[in-house]
Design an enzyme around this catalytic site. Structure first.
Site, PDB file in Angstrom:
ATOM      1  N   CYS A   1       0.853  -1.190   0.000  1.00  0.00           N
ATOM      2  CA  CYS A   1       0.000   0.000   0.000  1.00  0.00           C
ATOM      3  C   CYS A   1       0.888   1.239   0.000  1.00  0.00           C
ATOM      4  O   CYS A   1       1.730   1.407   0.865  1.00  0.00           O
ATOM      5  CB  CYS A   1      -0.891  -0.024   1.239  1.00  0.00           C
TER       6      CYS A   1
ATOM      7  N   CYS B   1      -3.498   7.480  -1.670  1.00  0.00           N
ATOM      8  CA  CYS B   1      -4.793   7.554  -2.368  1.00  0.00           C
ATOM      9  C   CYS B   1      -5.922   8.058  -1.482  1.00  0.00           C
ATOM     10  O   CYS B   1      -6.933   8.550  -1.992  1.00  0.00           O
ATOM     11  CB  CYS B   1      -5.183   6.182  -2.895  1.00  0.00           C
TER      12      CYS B   1
ATOM     13  N   THR C   1      -4.253   4.935   7.142  1.00  0.00           N
ATOM     14  CA  THR C   1      -3.192   4.604   6.194  1.00  0.00           C
ATOM     15  C   THR C   1      -2.291   5.816   5.947  1.00  0.00           C
ATOM     16  O   THR C   1      -2.768   6.854   5.497  1.00  0.00           O
ATOM     17  CB  THR C   1      -3.826   4.138   4.873  1.00  0.00           C
TER      18      THR C   1
ATOM     19  N   GLU D   1      -0.223   1.823   9.013  1.00  0.00           N
ATOM     20  CA  GLU D   1      -1.557   2.100   9.554  1.00  0.00           C
ATOM     21  C   GLU D   1      -1.397   2.712  10.950  1.00  0.00           C
ATOM     22  O   GLU D   1      -0.649   2.188  11.776  1.00  0.00           O
ATOM     23  CB  GLU D   1      -2.390   0.816   9.642  1.00  0.00           C
TER      24      GLU D   1
ATOM     25  N   HIS E   1     -12.653   5.386  -3.373  1.00  0.00           N
ATOM     26  CA  HIS E   1     -11.631   4.478  -2.819  1.00  0.00           C
ATOM     27  C   HIS E   1     -11.863   3.037  -3.277  1.00  0.00           C
ATOM     28  O   HIS E   1     -10.920   2.261  -3.401  1.00  0.00           O
ATOM     29  CB  HIS E   1     -11.571   4.596  -1.300  1.00  0.00           C
TER      30      HIS E   1
ATOM     31  N   TYR F   1      -9.122   0.455  -5.494  1.00  0.00           N
ATOM     32  CA  TYR F   1      -8.702  -0.927  -5.253  1.00  0.00           C
ATOM     33  C   TYR F   1      -8.633  -1.747  -6.533  1.00  0.00           C
ATOM     34  O   TYR F   1      -7.968  -2.787  -6.575  1.00  0.00           O
ATOM     35  CB  TYR F   1      -9.641  -1.594  -4.228  1.00  0.00           C
TER      36      TYR F   1
ATOM     37  N   CYS G   1      -4.699  -0.555  -7.266  1.00  0.00           N
ATOM     38  CA  CYS G   1      -3.569  -0.863  -6.374  1.00  0.00           C
ATOM     39  C   CYS G   1      -3.432  -2.358  -6.093  1.00  0.00           C
ATOM     40  O   CYS G   1      -2.334  -2.906  -6.154  1.00  0.00           O
ATOM     41  CB  CYS G   1      -3.663  -0.070  -5.075  1.00  0.00           C
TER      42      CYS G   1
ATOM     43  N   GLU H   1      -6.604  -5.706   4.045  1.00  0.00           N
ATOM     44  CA  GLU H   1      -7.047  -4.422   3.502  1.00  0.00           C
ATOM     45  C   GLU H   1      -7.989  -4.634   2.318  1.00  0.00           C
ATOM     46  O   GLU H   1      -8.900  -3.847   2.099  1.00  0.00           O
ATOM     47  CB  GLU H   1      -5.836  -3.581   3.093  1.00  0.00           C
TER      48      GLU H   1
END
Ligand code: SF4
Ligand code: FE
Length: 481
Positions: free
Chosen positions: A99, A103, A190, A256, A291, A295, A298, A446
Site C-alpha cells: 500500500c 490515495c 493509512t 496504519e 476508494h 482498489y 492498487c 485491507e
C-alpha cells in the site's frame, strides 16, 4: 513546477510528532526500521512523477492553477483522468508491492470537491471556495494528505449521540469566533504519519441531533492534541533483526496509524462541513466510491507482483512446465485482470458532477471492491500452493548465514541449475510476506476491510440494483400488464 523530489519529500516530513510504538515514544521516526519501508514507498510516488516515461500517468495539469502537479493531488476533469488514476495505482502496486498510502487523501479531495459545492448551493456557505484554497496549497507544495474517516464507533448498536463515551465518534466539543475544537479518534489511518496533512470526515450518514458529528476539516498531522500510535503488523519485528532475507519485501511497506484527537483546534478557514447532516452520507459514499475504484488499481498491481513471484518460484522449483502449474498461473491472471476490468469499467462510465469534476460509476465501483474482498484471497491461496510448504517451514537467515549449518541448508535447498538457495529464500519469504506477513495487511486484510467491509458494498449494490426496471424487462417480453 510544484513537484517535490523524493528527497525533498523526505526532508519535509522530518518534523516533531507525537508518535508511540510498542508503548514507547518514538523520536526521528524517519530513521525507525519499522517505519522506514513505508516512507520508501511514498518516496517512490515522488520519484516516478519525475521520470519522463511515467509523466503522463503520474502527473496532470491542475484545473485550479494550470500547473503540472502530481496526479495524487488532481481533481478529475474527465473519464480519462479516472482511468489514468487506476493505471497509476496499478503501476505503483507493481513497483512497491504494498500500500503506497497516498490515495486516501486523493479520494477524499475528489469527494469533498463536489459535496462542498452542493452544500454551498443549498446553504449559502462558502465551503467550496475554502476547500479550493486549501487544495491549491496542497497542489503547489505537492503535499501528501491523508483522509481520516473511520471512528472507533464504541457500541455498534447505538447511534453516535447515544454512546456512553461521546468520543466514540469524533465530534465538535466547542466552537468560537476563530474555529472549533474537536475530540475523538480515527483508526486504520493509512499513511497518517507520512502525510503532511489530513482531511477528517464523518464516518456515517448522520441524523438530526447528531450535528456535532457532521464535521469535516483539514489539519496538519502534527497539530497540537494529536497522538499517533503505530499499528502492529504480522512479523513486523523481523525488520529489527540483522539481515533482510527474512523480511520478504525489505524495501517497501504500508503503514496504519491509530490517531487520537484530544481537544484539537481547527481554524475556521480549514472547516469544510459543520453540522450539515444531510450531506454527511453523501461525503461518506462518494469518498468510499472513489476508494473502491482505487482498489481496482492498487491491489491489481500487487497481484501482478505476487503472480510474478509464484511463476518465479515455480521456475526455481523446476515445476514451471507442469500443466497444472501453468493453469494455476492462468487462473491467478484471470482473477487479477477481472479486478482491473472493474477498476477501468467504473472509471470509463464516470460522469460529471455539477461542480465540474468527474466521478466514477458508483455501482461498478462497489462491484469492483466486492470482488477485491474475494479474489486476492484466491490468488494468495494459489501462490501458496505453487510455493510449496517451504514458505512456512524454512529456517531463518541466521541459519543460512551460519558457518556450521549454512552449507547444509544451501545443499538441501538448492534446486535447479542457476537457482541459488538465497534467491529461493528471497522469493519464498516474499510470498510468505504477502500472504501471511506484514504485506498481507495491504494485500489481504485491507482487500477485505479497506474502503469499507464487504457488507458496506452489498448495501450500495442493493441500492443501485434497480430491480423494478429489471422486473419491467420481463413484463415487457412476456406481455404482462
Ligand atoms: Fe492506495 Fe490501495 Fe493503499 Fe488505499 S489500499 S491507500 S487505494 S494503495
Ligand atoms: Fe486502504
Amino acid at each position: 513546477m510544484p513537484l517535490k523530489t523524493p528527497e525533498e519529500y523526505l526532508e519535509s516530513i522530518k518534523r516533531p510528532v507525537n508518535l508511540y510504538m510498542f508503548g514507547e515514544k518514538v523520536e526521528d521516526f524517519w530513521n525507525h526500521p519499522i517505519v522506514r519501508p513505508s516512507i520508501n514507498t511514498v518516496m517512490k510516488i515522488y520519484e516516478l512523477a519525475q521520470i519522463d516515461e511515467y509523466k503522463d500517468i503520474m502527473t496532470a495539469r491542475s484545473h485550479l492553477t494550470g500547473e503540472i502537479i502530481n496526479r495524487f493531488t488532481h481533481i478529475h476533469q474527465s473519464t480519462d483522468d479516472l482511468i489514468k488514476k487506476v493505471k497509476m495505482q496499478r503501476l505503483l502496486g507493481q513497483k512497491t508491492s504494498c500500500c503506497f498510502q497516498r490515495c486516501v487523501g486523493f479520494d477524499t479531495a475528489n469527494a469533498l470537491y463536489s459535496v462542498s459545492y452542493e452544500m454551498d448551493k443549498k446553504y449559502k456557505t462558502n465551503y467550496h471556495e475554502r476547500f479550493k484554497k486549501y487544495w491549491i496549497e496542497v497542489q503547489n507544495q505537492d503535499l501528501m494528505v491523508d483522509g481520516a474517516m473511520t471512528d472507533t464507533k464504541g457500541d455498534r448498536s447505538k447511534r453516535p449521540k447515544d454512546q456512553p463515551d461521546p468520543d466514540a465518534y469524533l465530534h465538535i466539543i466547542e466552537e468560537n469566533d476563530k474555529g472549533i475544537i474537536v475530540s475523538g479518534a480515527k483508526v486504520h489511518q493509512t499513511g497518517f504519519l507520512n502525510s503532511h496533512r489530513a482531511i477528517v470526515m464523518p464516518t456515517l450518514r448522520l441524523r438530526e441531533g447528531e450535528e456535532p458529528y457532521a464535521v469535516s476539516f483539514g489539519i496538519d498531522t502534527n497539530a497540537k492534541g494529536i497522538t499517533m500510535i503505530y499499528g502492529r503488523q504480522s512479523c513486523d519485528t523481523r525488520k529489527l533483526e540483522d539481515g533482510k532475507l527474512d523480511i520478504g519485501n525489505f524495501k517497501y511497506g504500508g503503514q496504519e496509524i491509530f490517531v487520537i484527537f484530544d481537544n484539537v483546534f481547527v481554524p475556521k478557514e480549514d472547516i469544510f462541513m459543520k453540522g450539515e447532516i444531510e450531506y454527511s452520507g453523501e461525503l461518506v459514499n462518494r469518498f468510499a466510491g472513489f476508494h473502491r475504484q482505487s482498489y481496482g488499481g492498487c491491489k491489481v498491481g500487487v497481484g501482478d507482483v505476487l503472480i510474478g513471484a509464484a511463476a518465479l518460484i515455480s521456475e526455481y522449483n523446476g515445476t514451471e512446465n507442469a500443466s497444472h502449474i501453468k493453469d494455476k498461473l492462468v487462473e491467478m491472471t484471470h482473477l487479477n485482470e477481472t479486478l482491473y476490468s472493474c477498476g477501468i469499467a467504473c472509471s470509463s462510465l464516470g460522469f460529471k458532477r455539477e461542480a465540474g469534476n468527474y466521478e466514477m460509476d458508483m455501482l461498478l465501483a462497489n462491484v469492483c471492491k466486492q470482488n477485491v474482498t474475494r479474489f486476492p484471497y484466491e490468488i494468495g491461496r494459489l501462490a501458496e500452493d505453487l510455493a510449496g510448504g517451504m514458505i512456512c517451514t524454512m529456517p531463518s537467515q541466521a541459519d543460512l548465514d551460519s558457518e556450521k549449518i549454512g552449507p547444509l541448508i544451501e545443499k538441501y535447498l538448492t534446486t535447479c541449475e542457476g537457482a541459488c538457495a538465497e534467491d529461493r529464500y528471497k522469493v519464498l519469504r516474499f510470498i510468505e510476506n504477502l500472504t501471511m506477513g506484514v504485506a498481507s495487511v495491504s494485500y489481504r486484510t485491507e482487500s477485505m476491510h479497506g474502503a469499507g467491509s464487504p457488507q458496506a458494498q452489498r448495501i450500495m449494490i442493493s441500492r443501485q440494483a434497480n430491480l423494478e426496471d429489471k422486473k419491467k424487462l420481463v413484463k415487457e417480453i412476456l406481455e404482462i400488464e
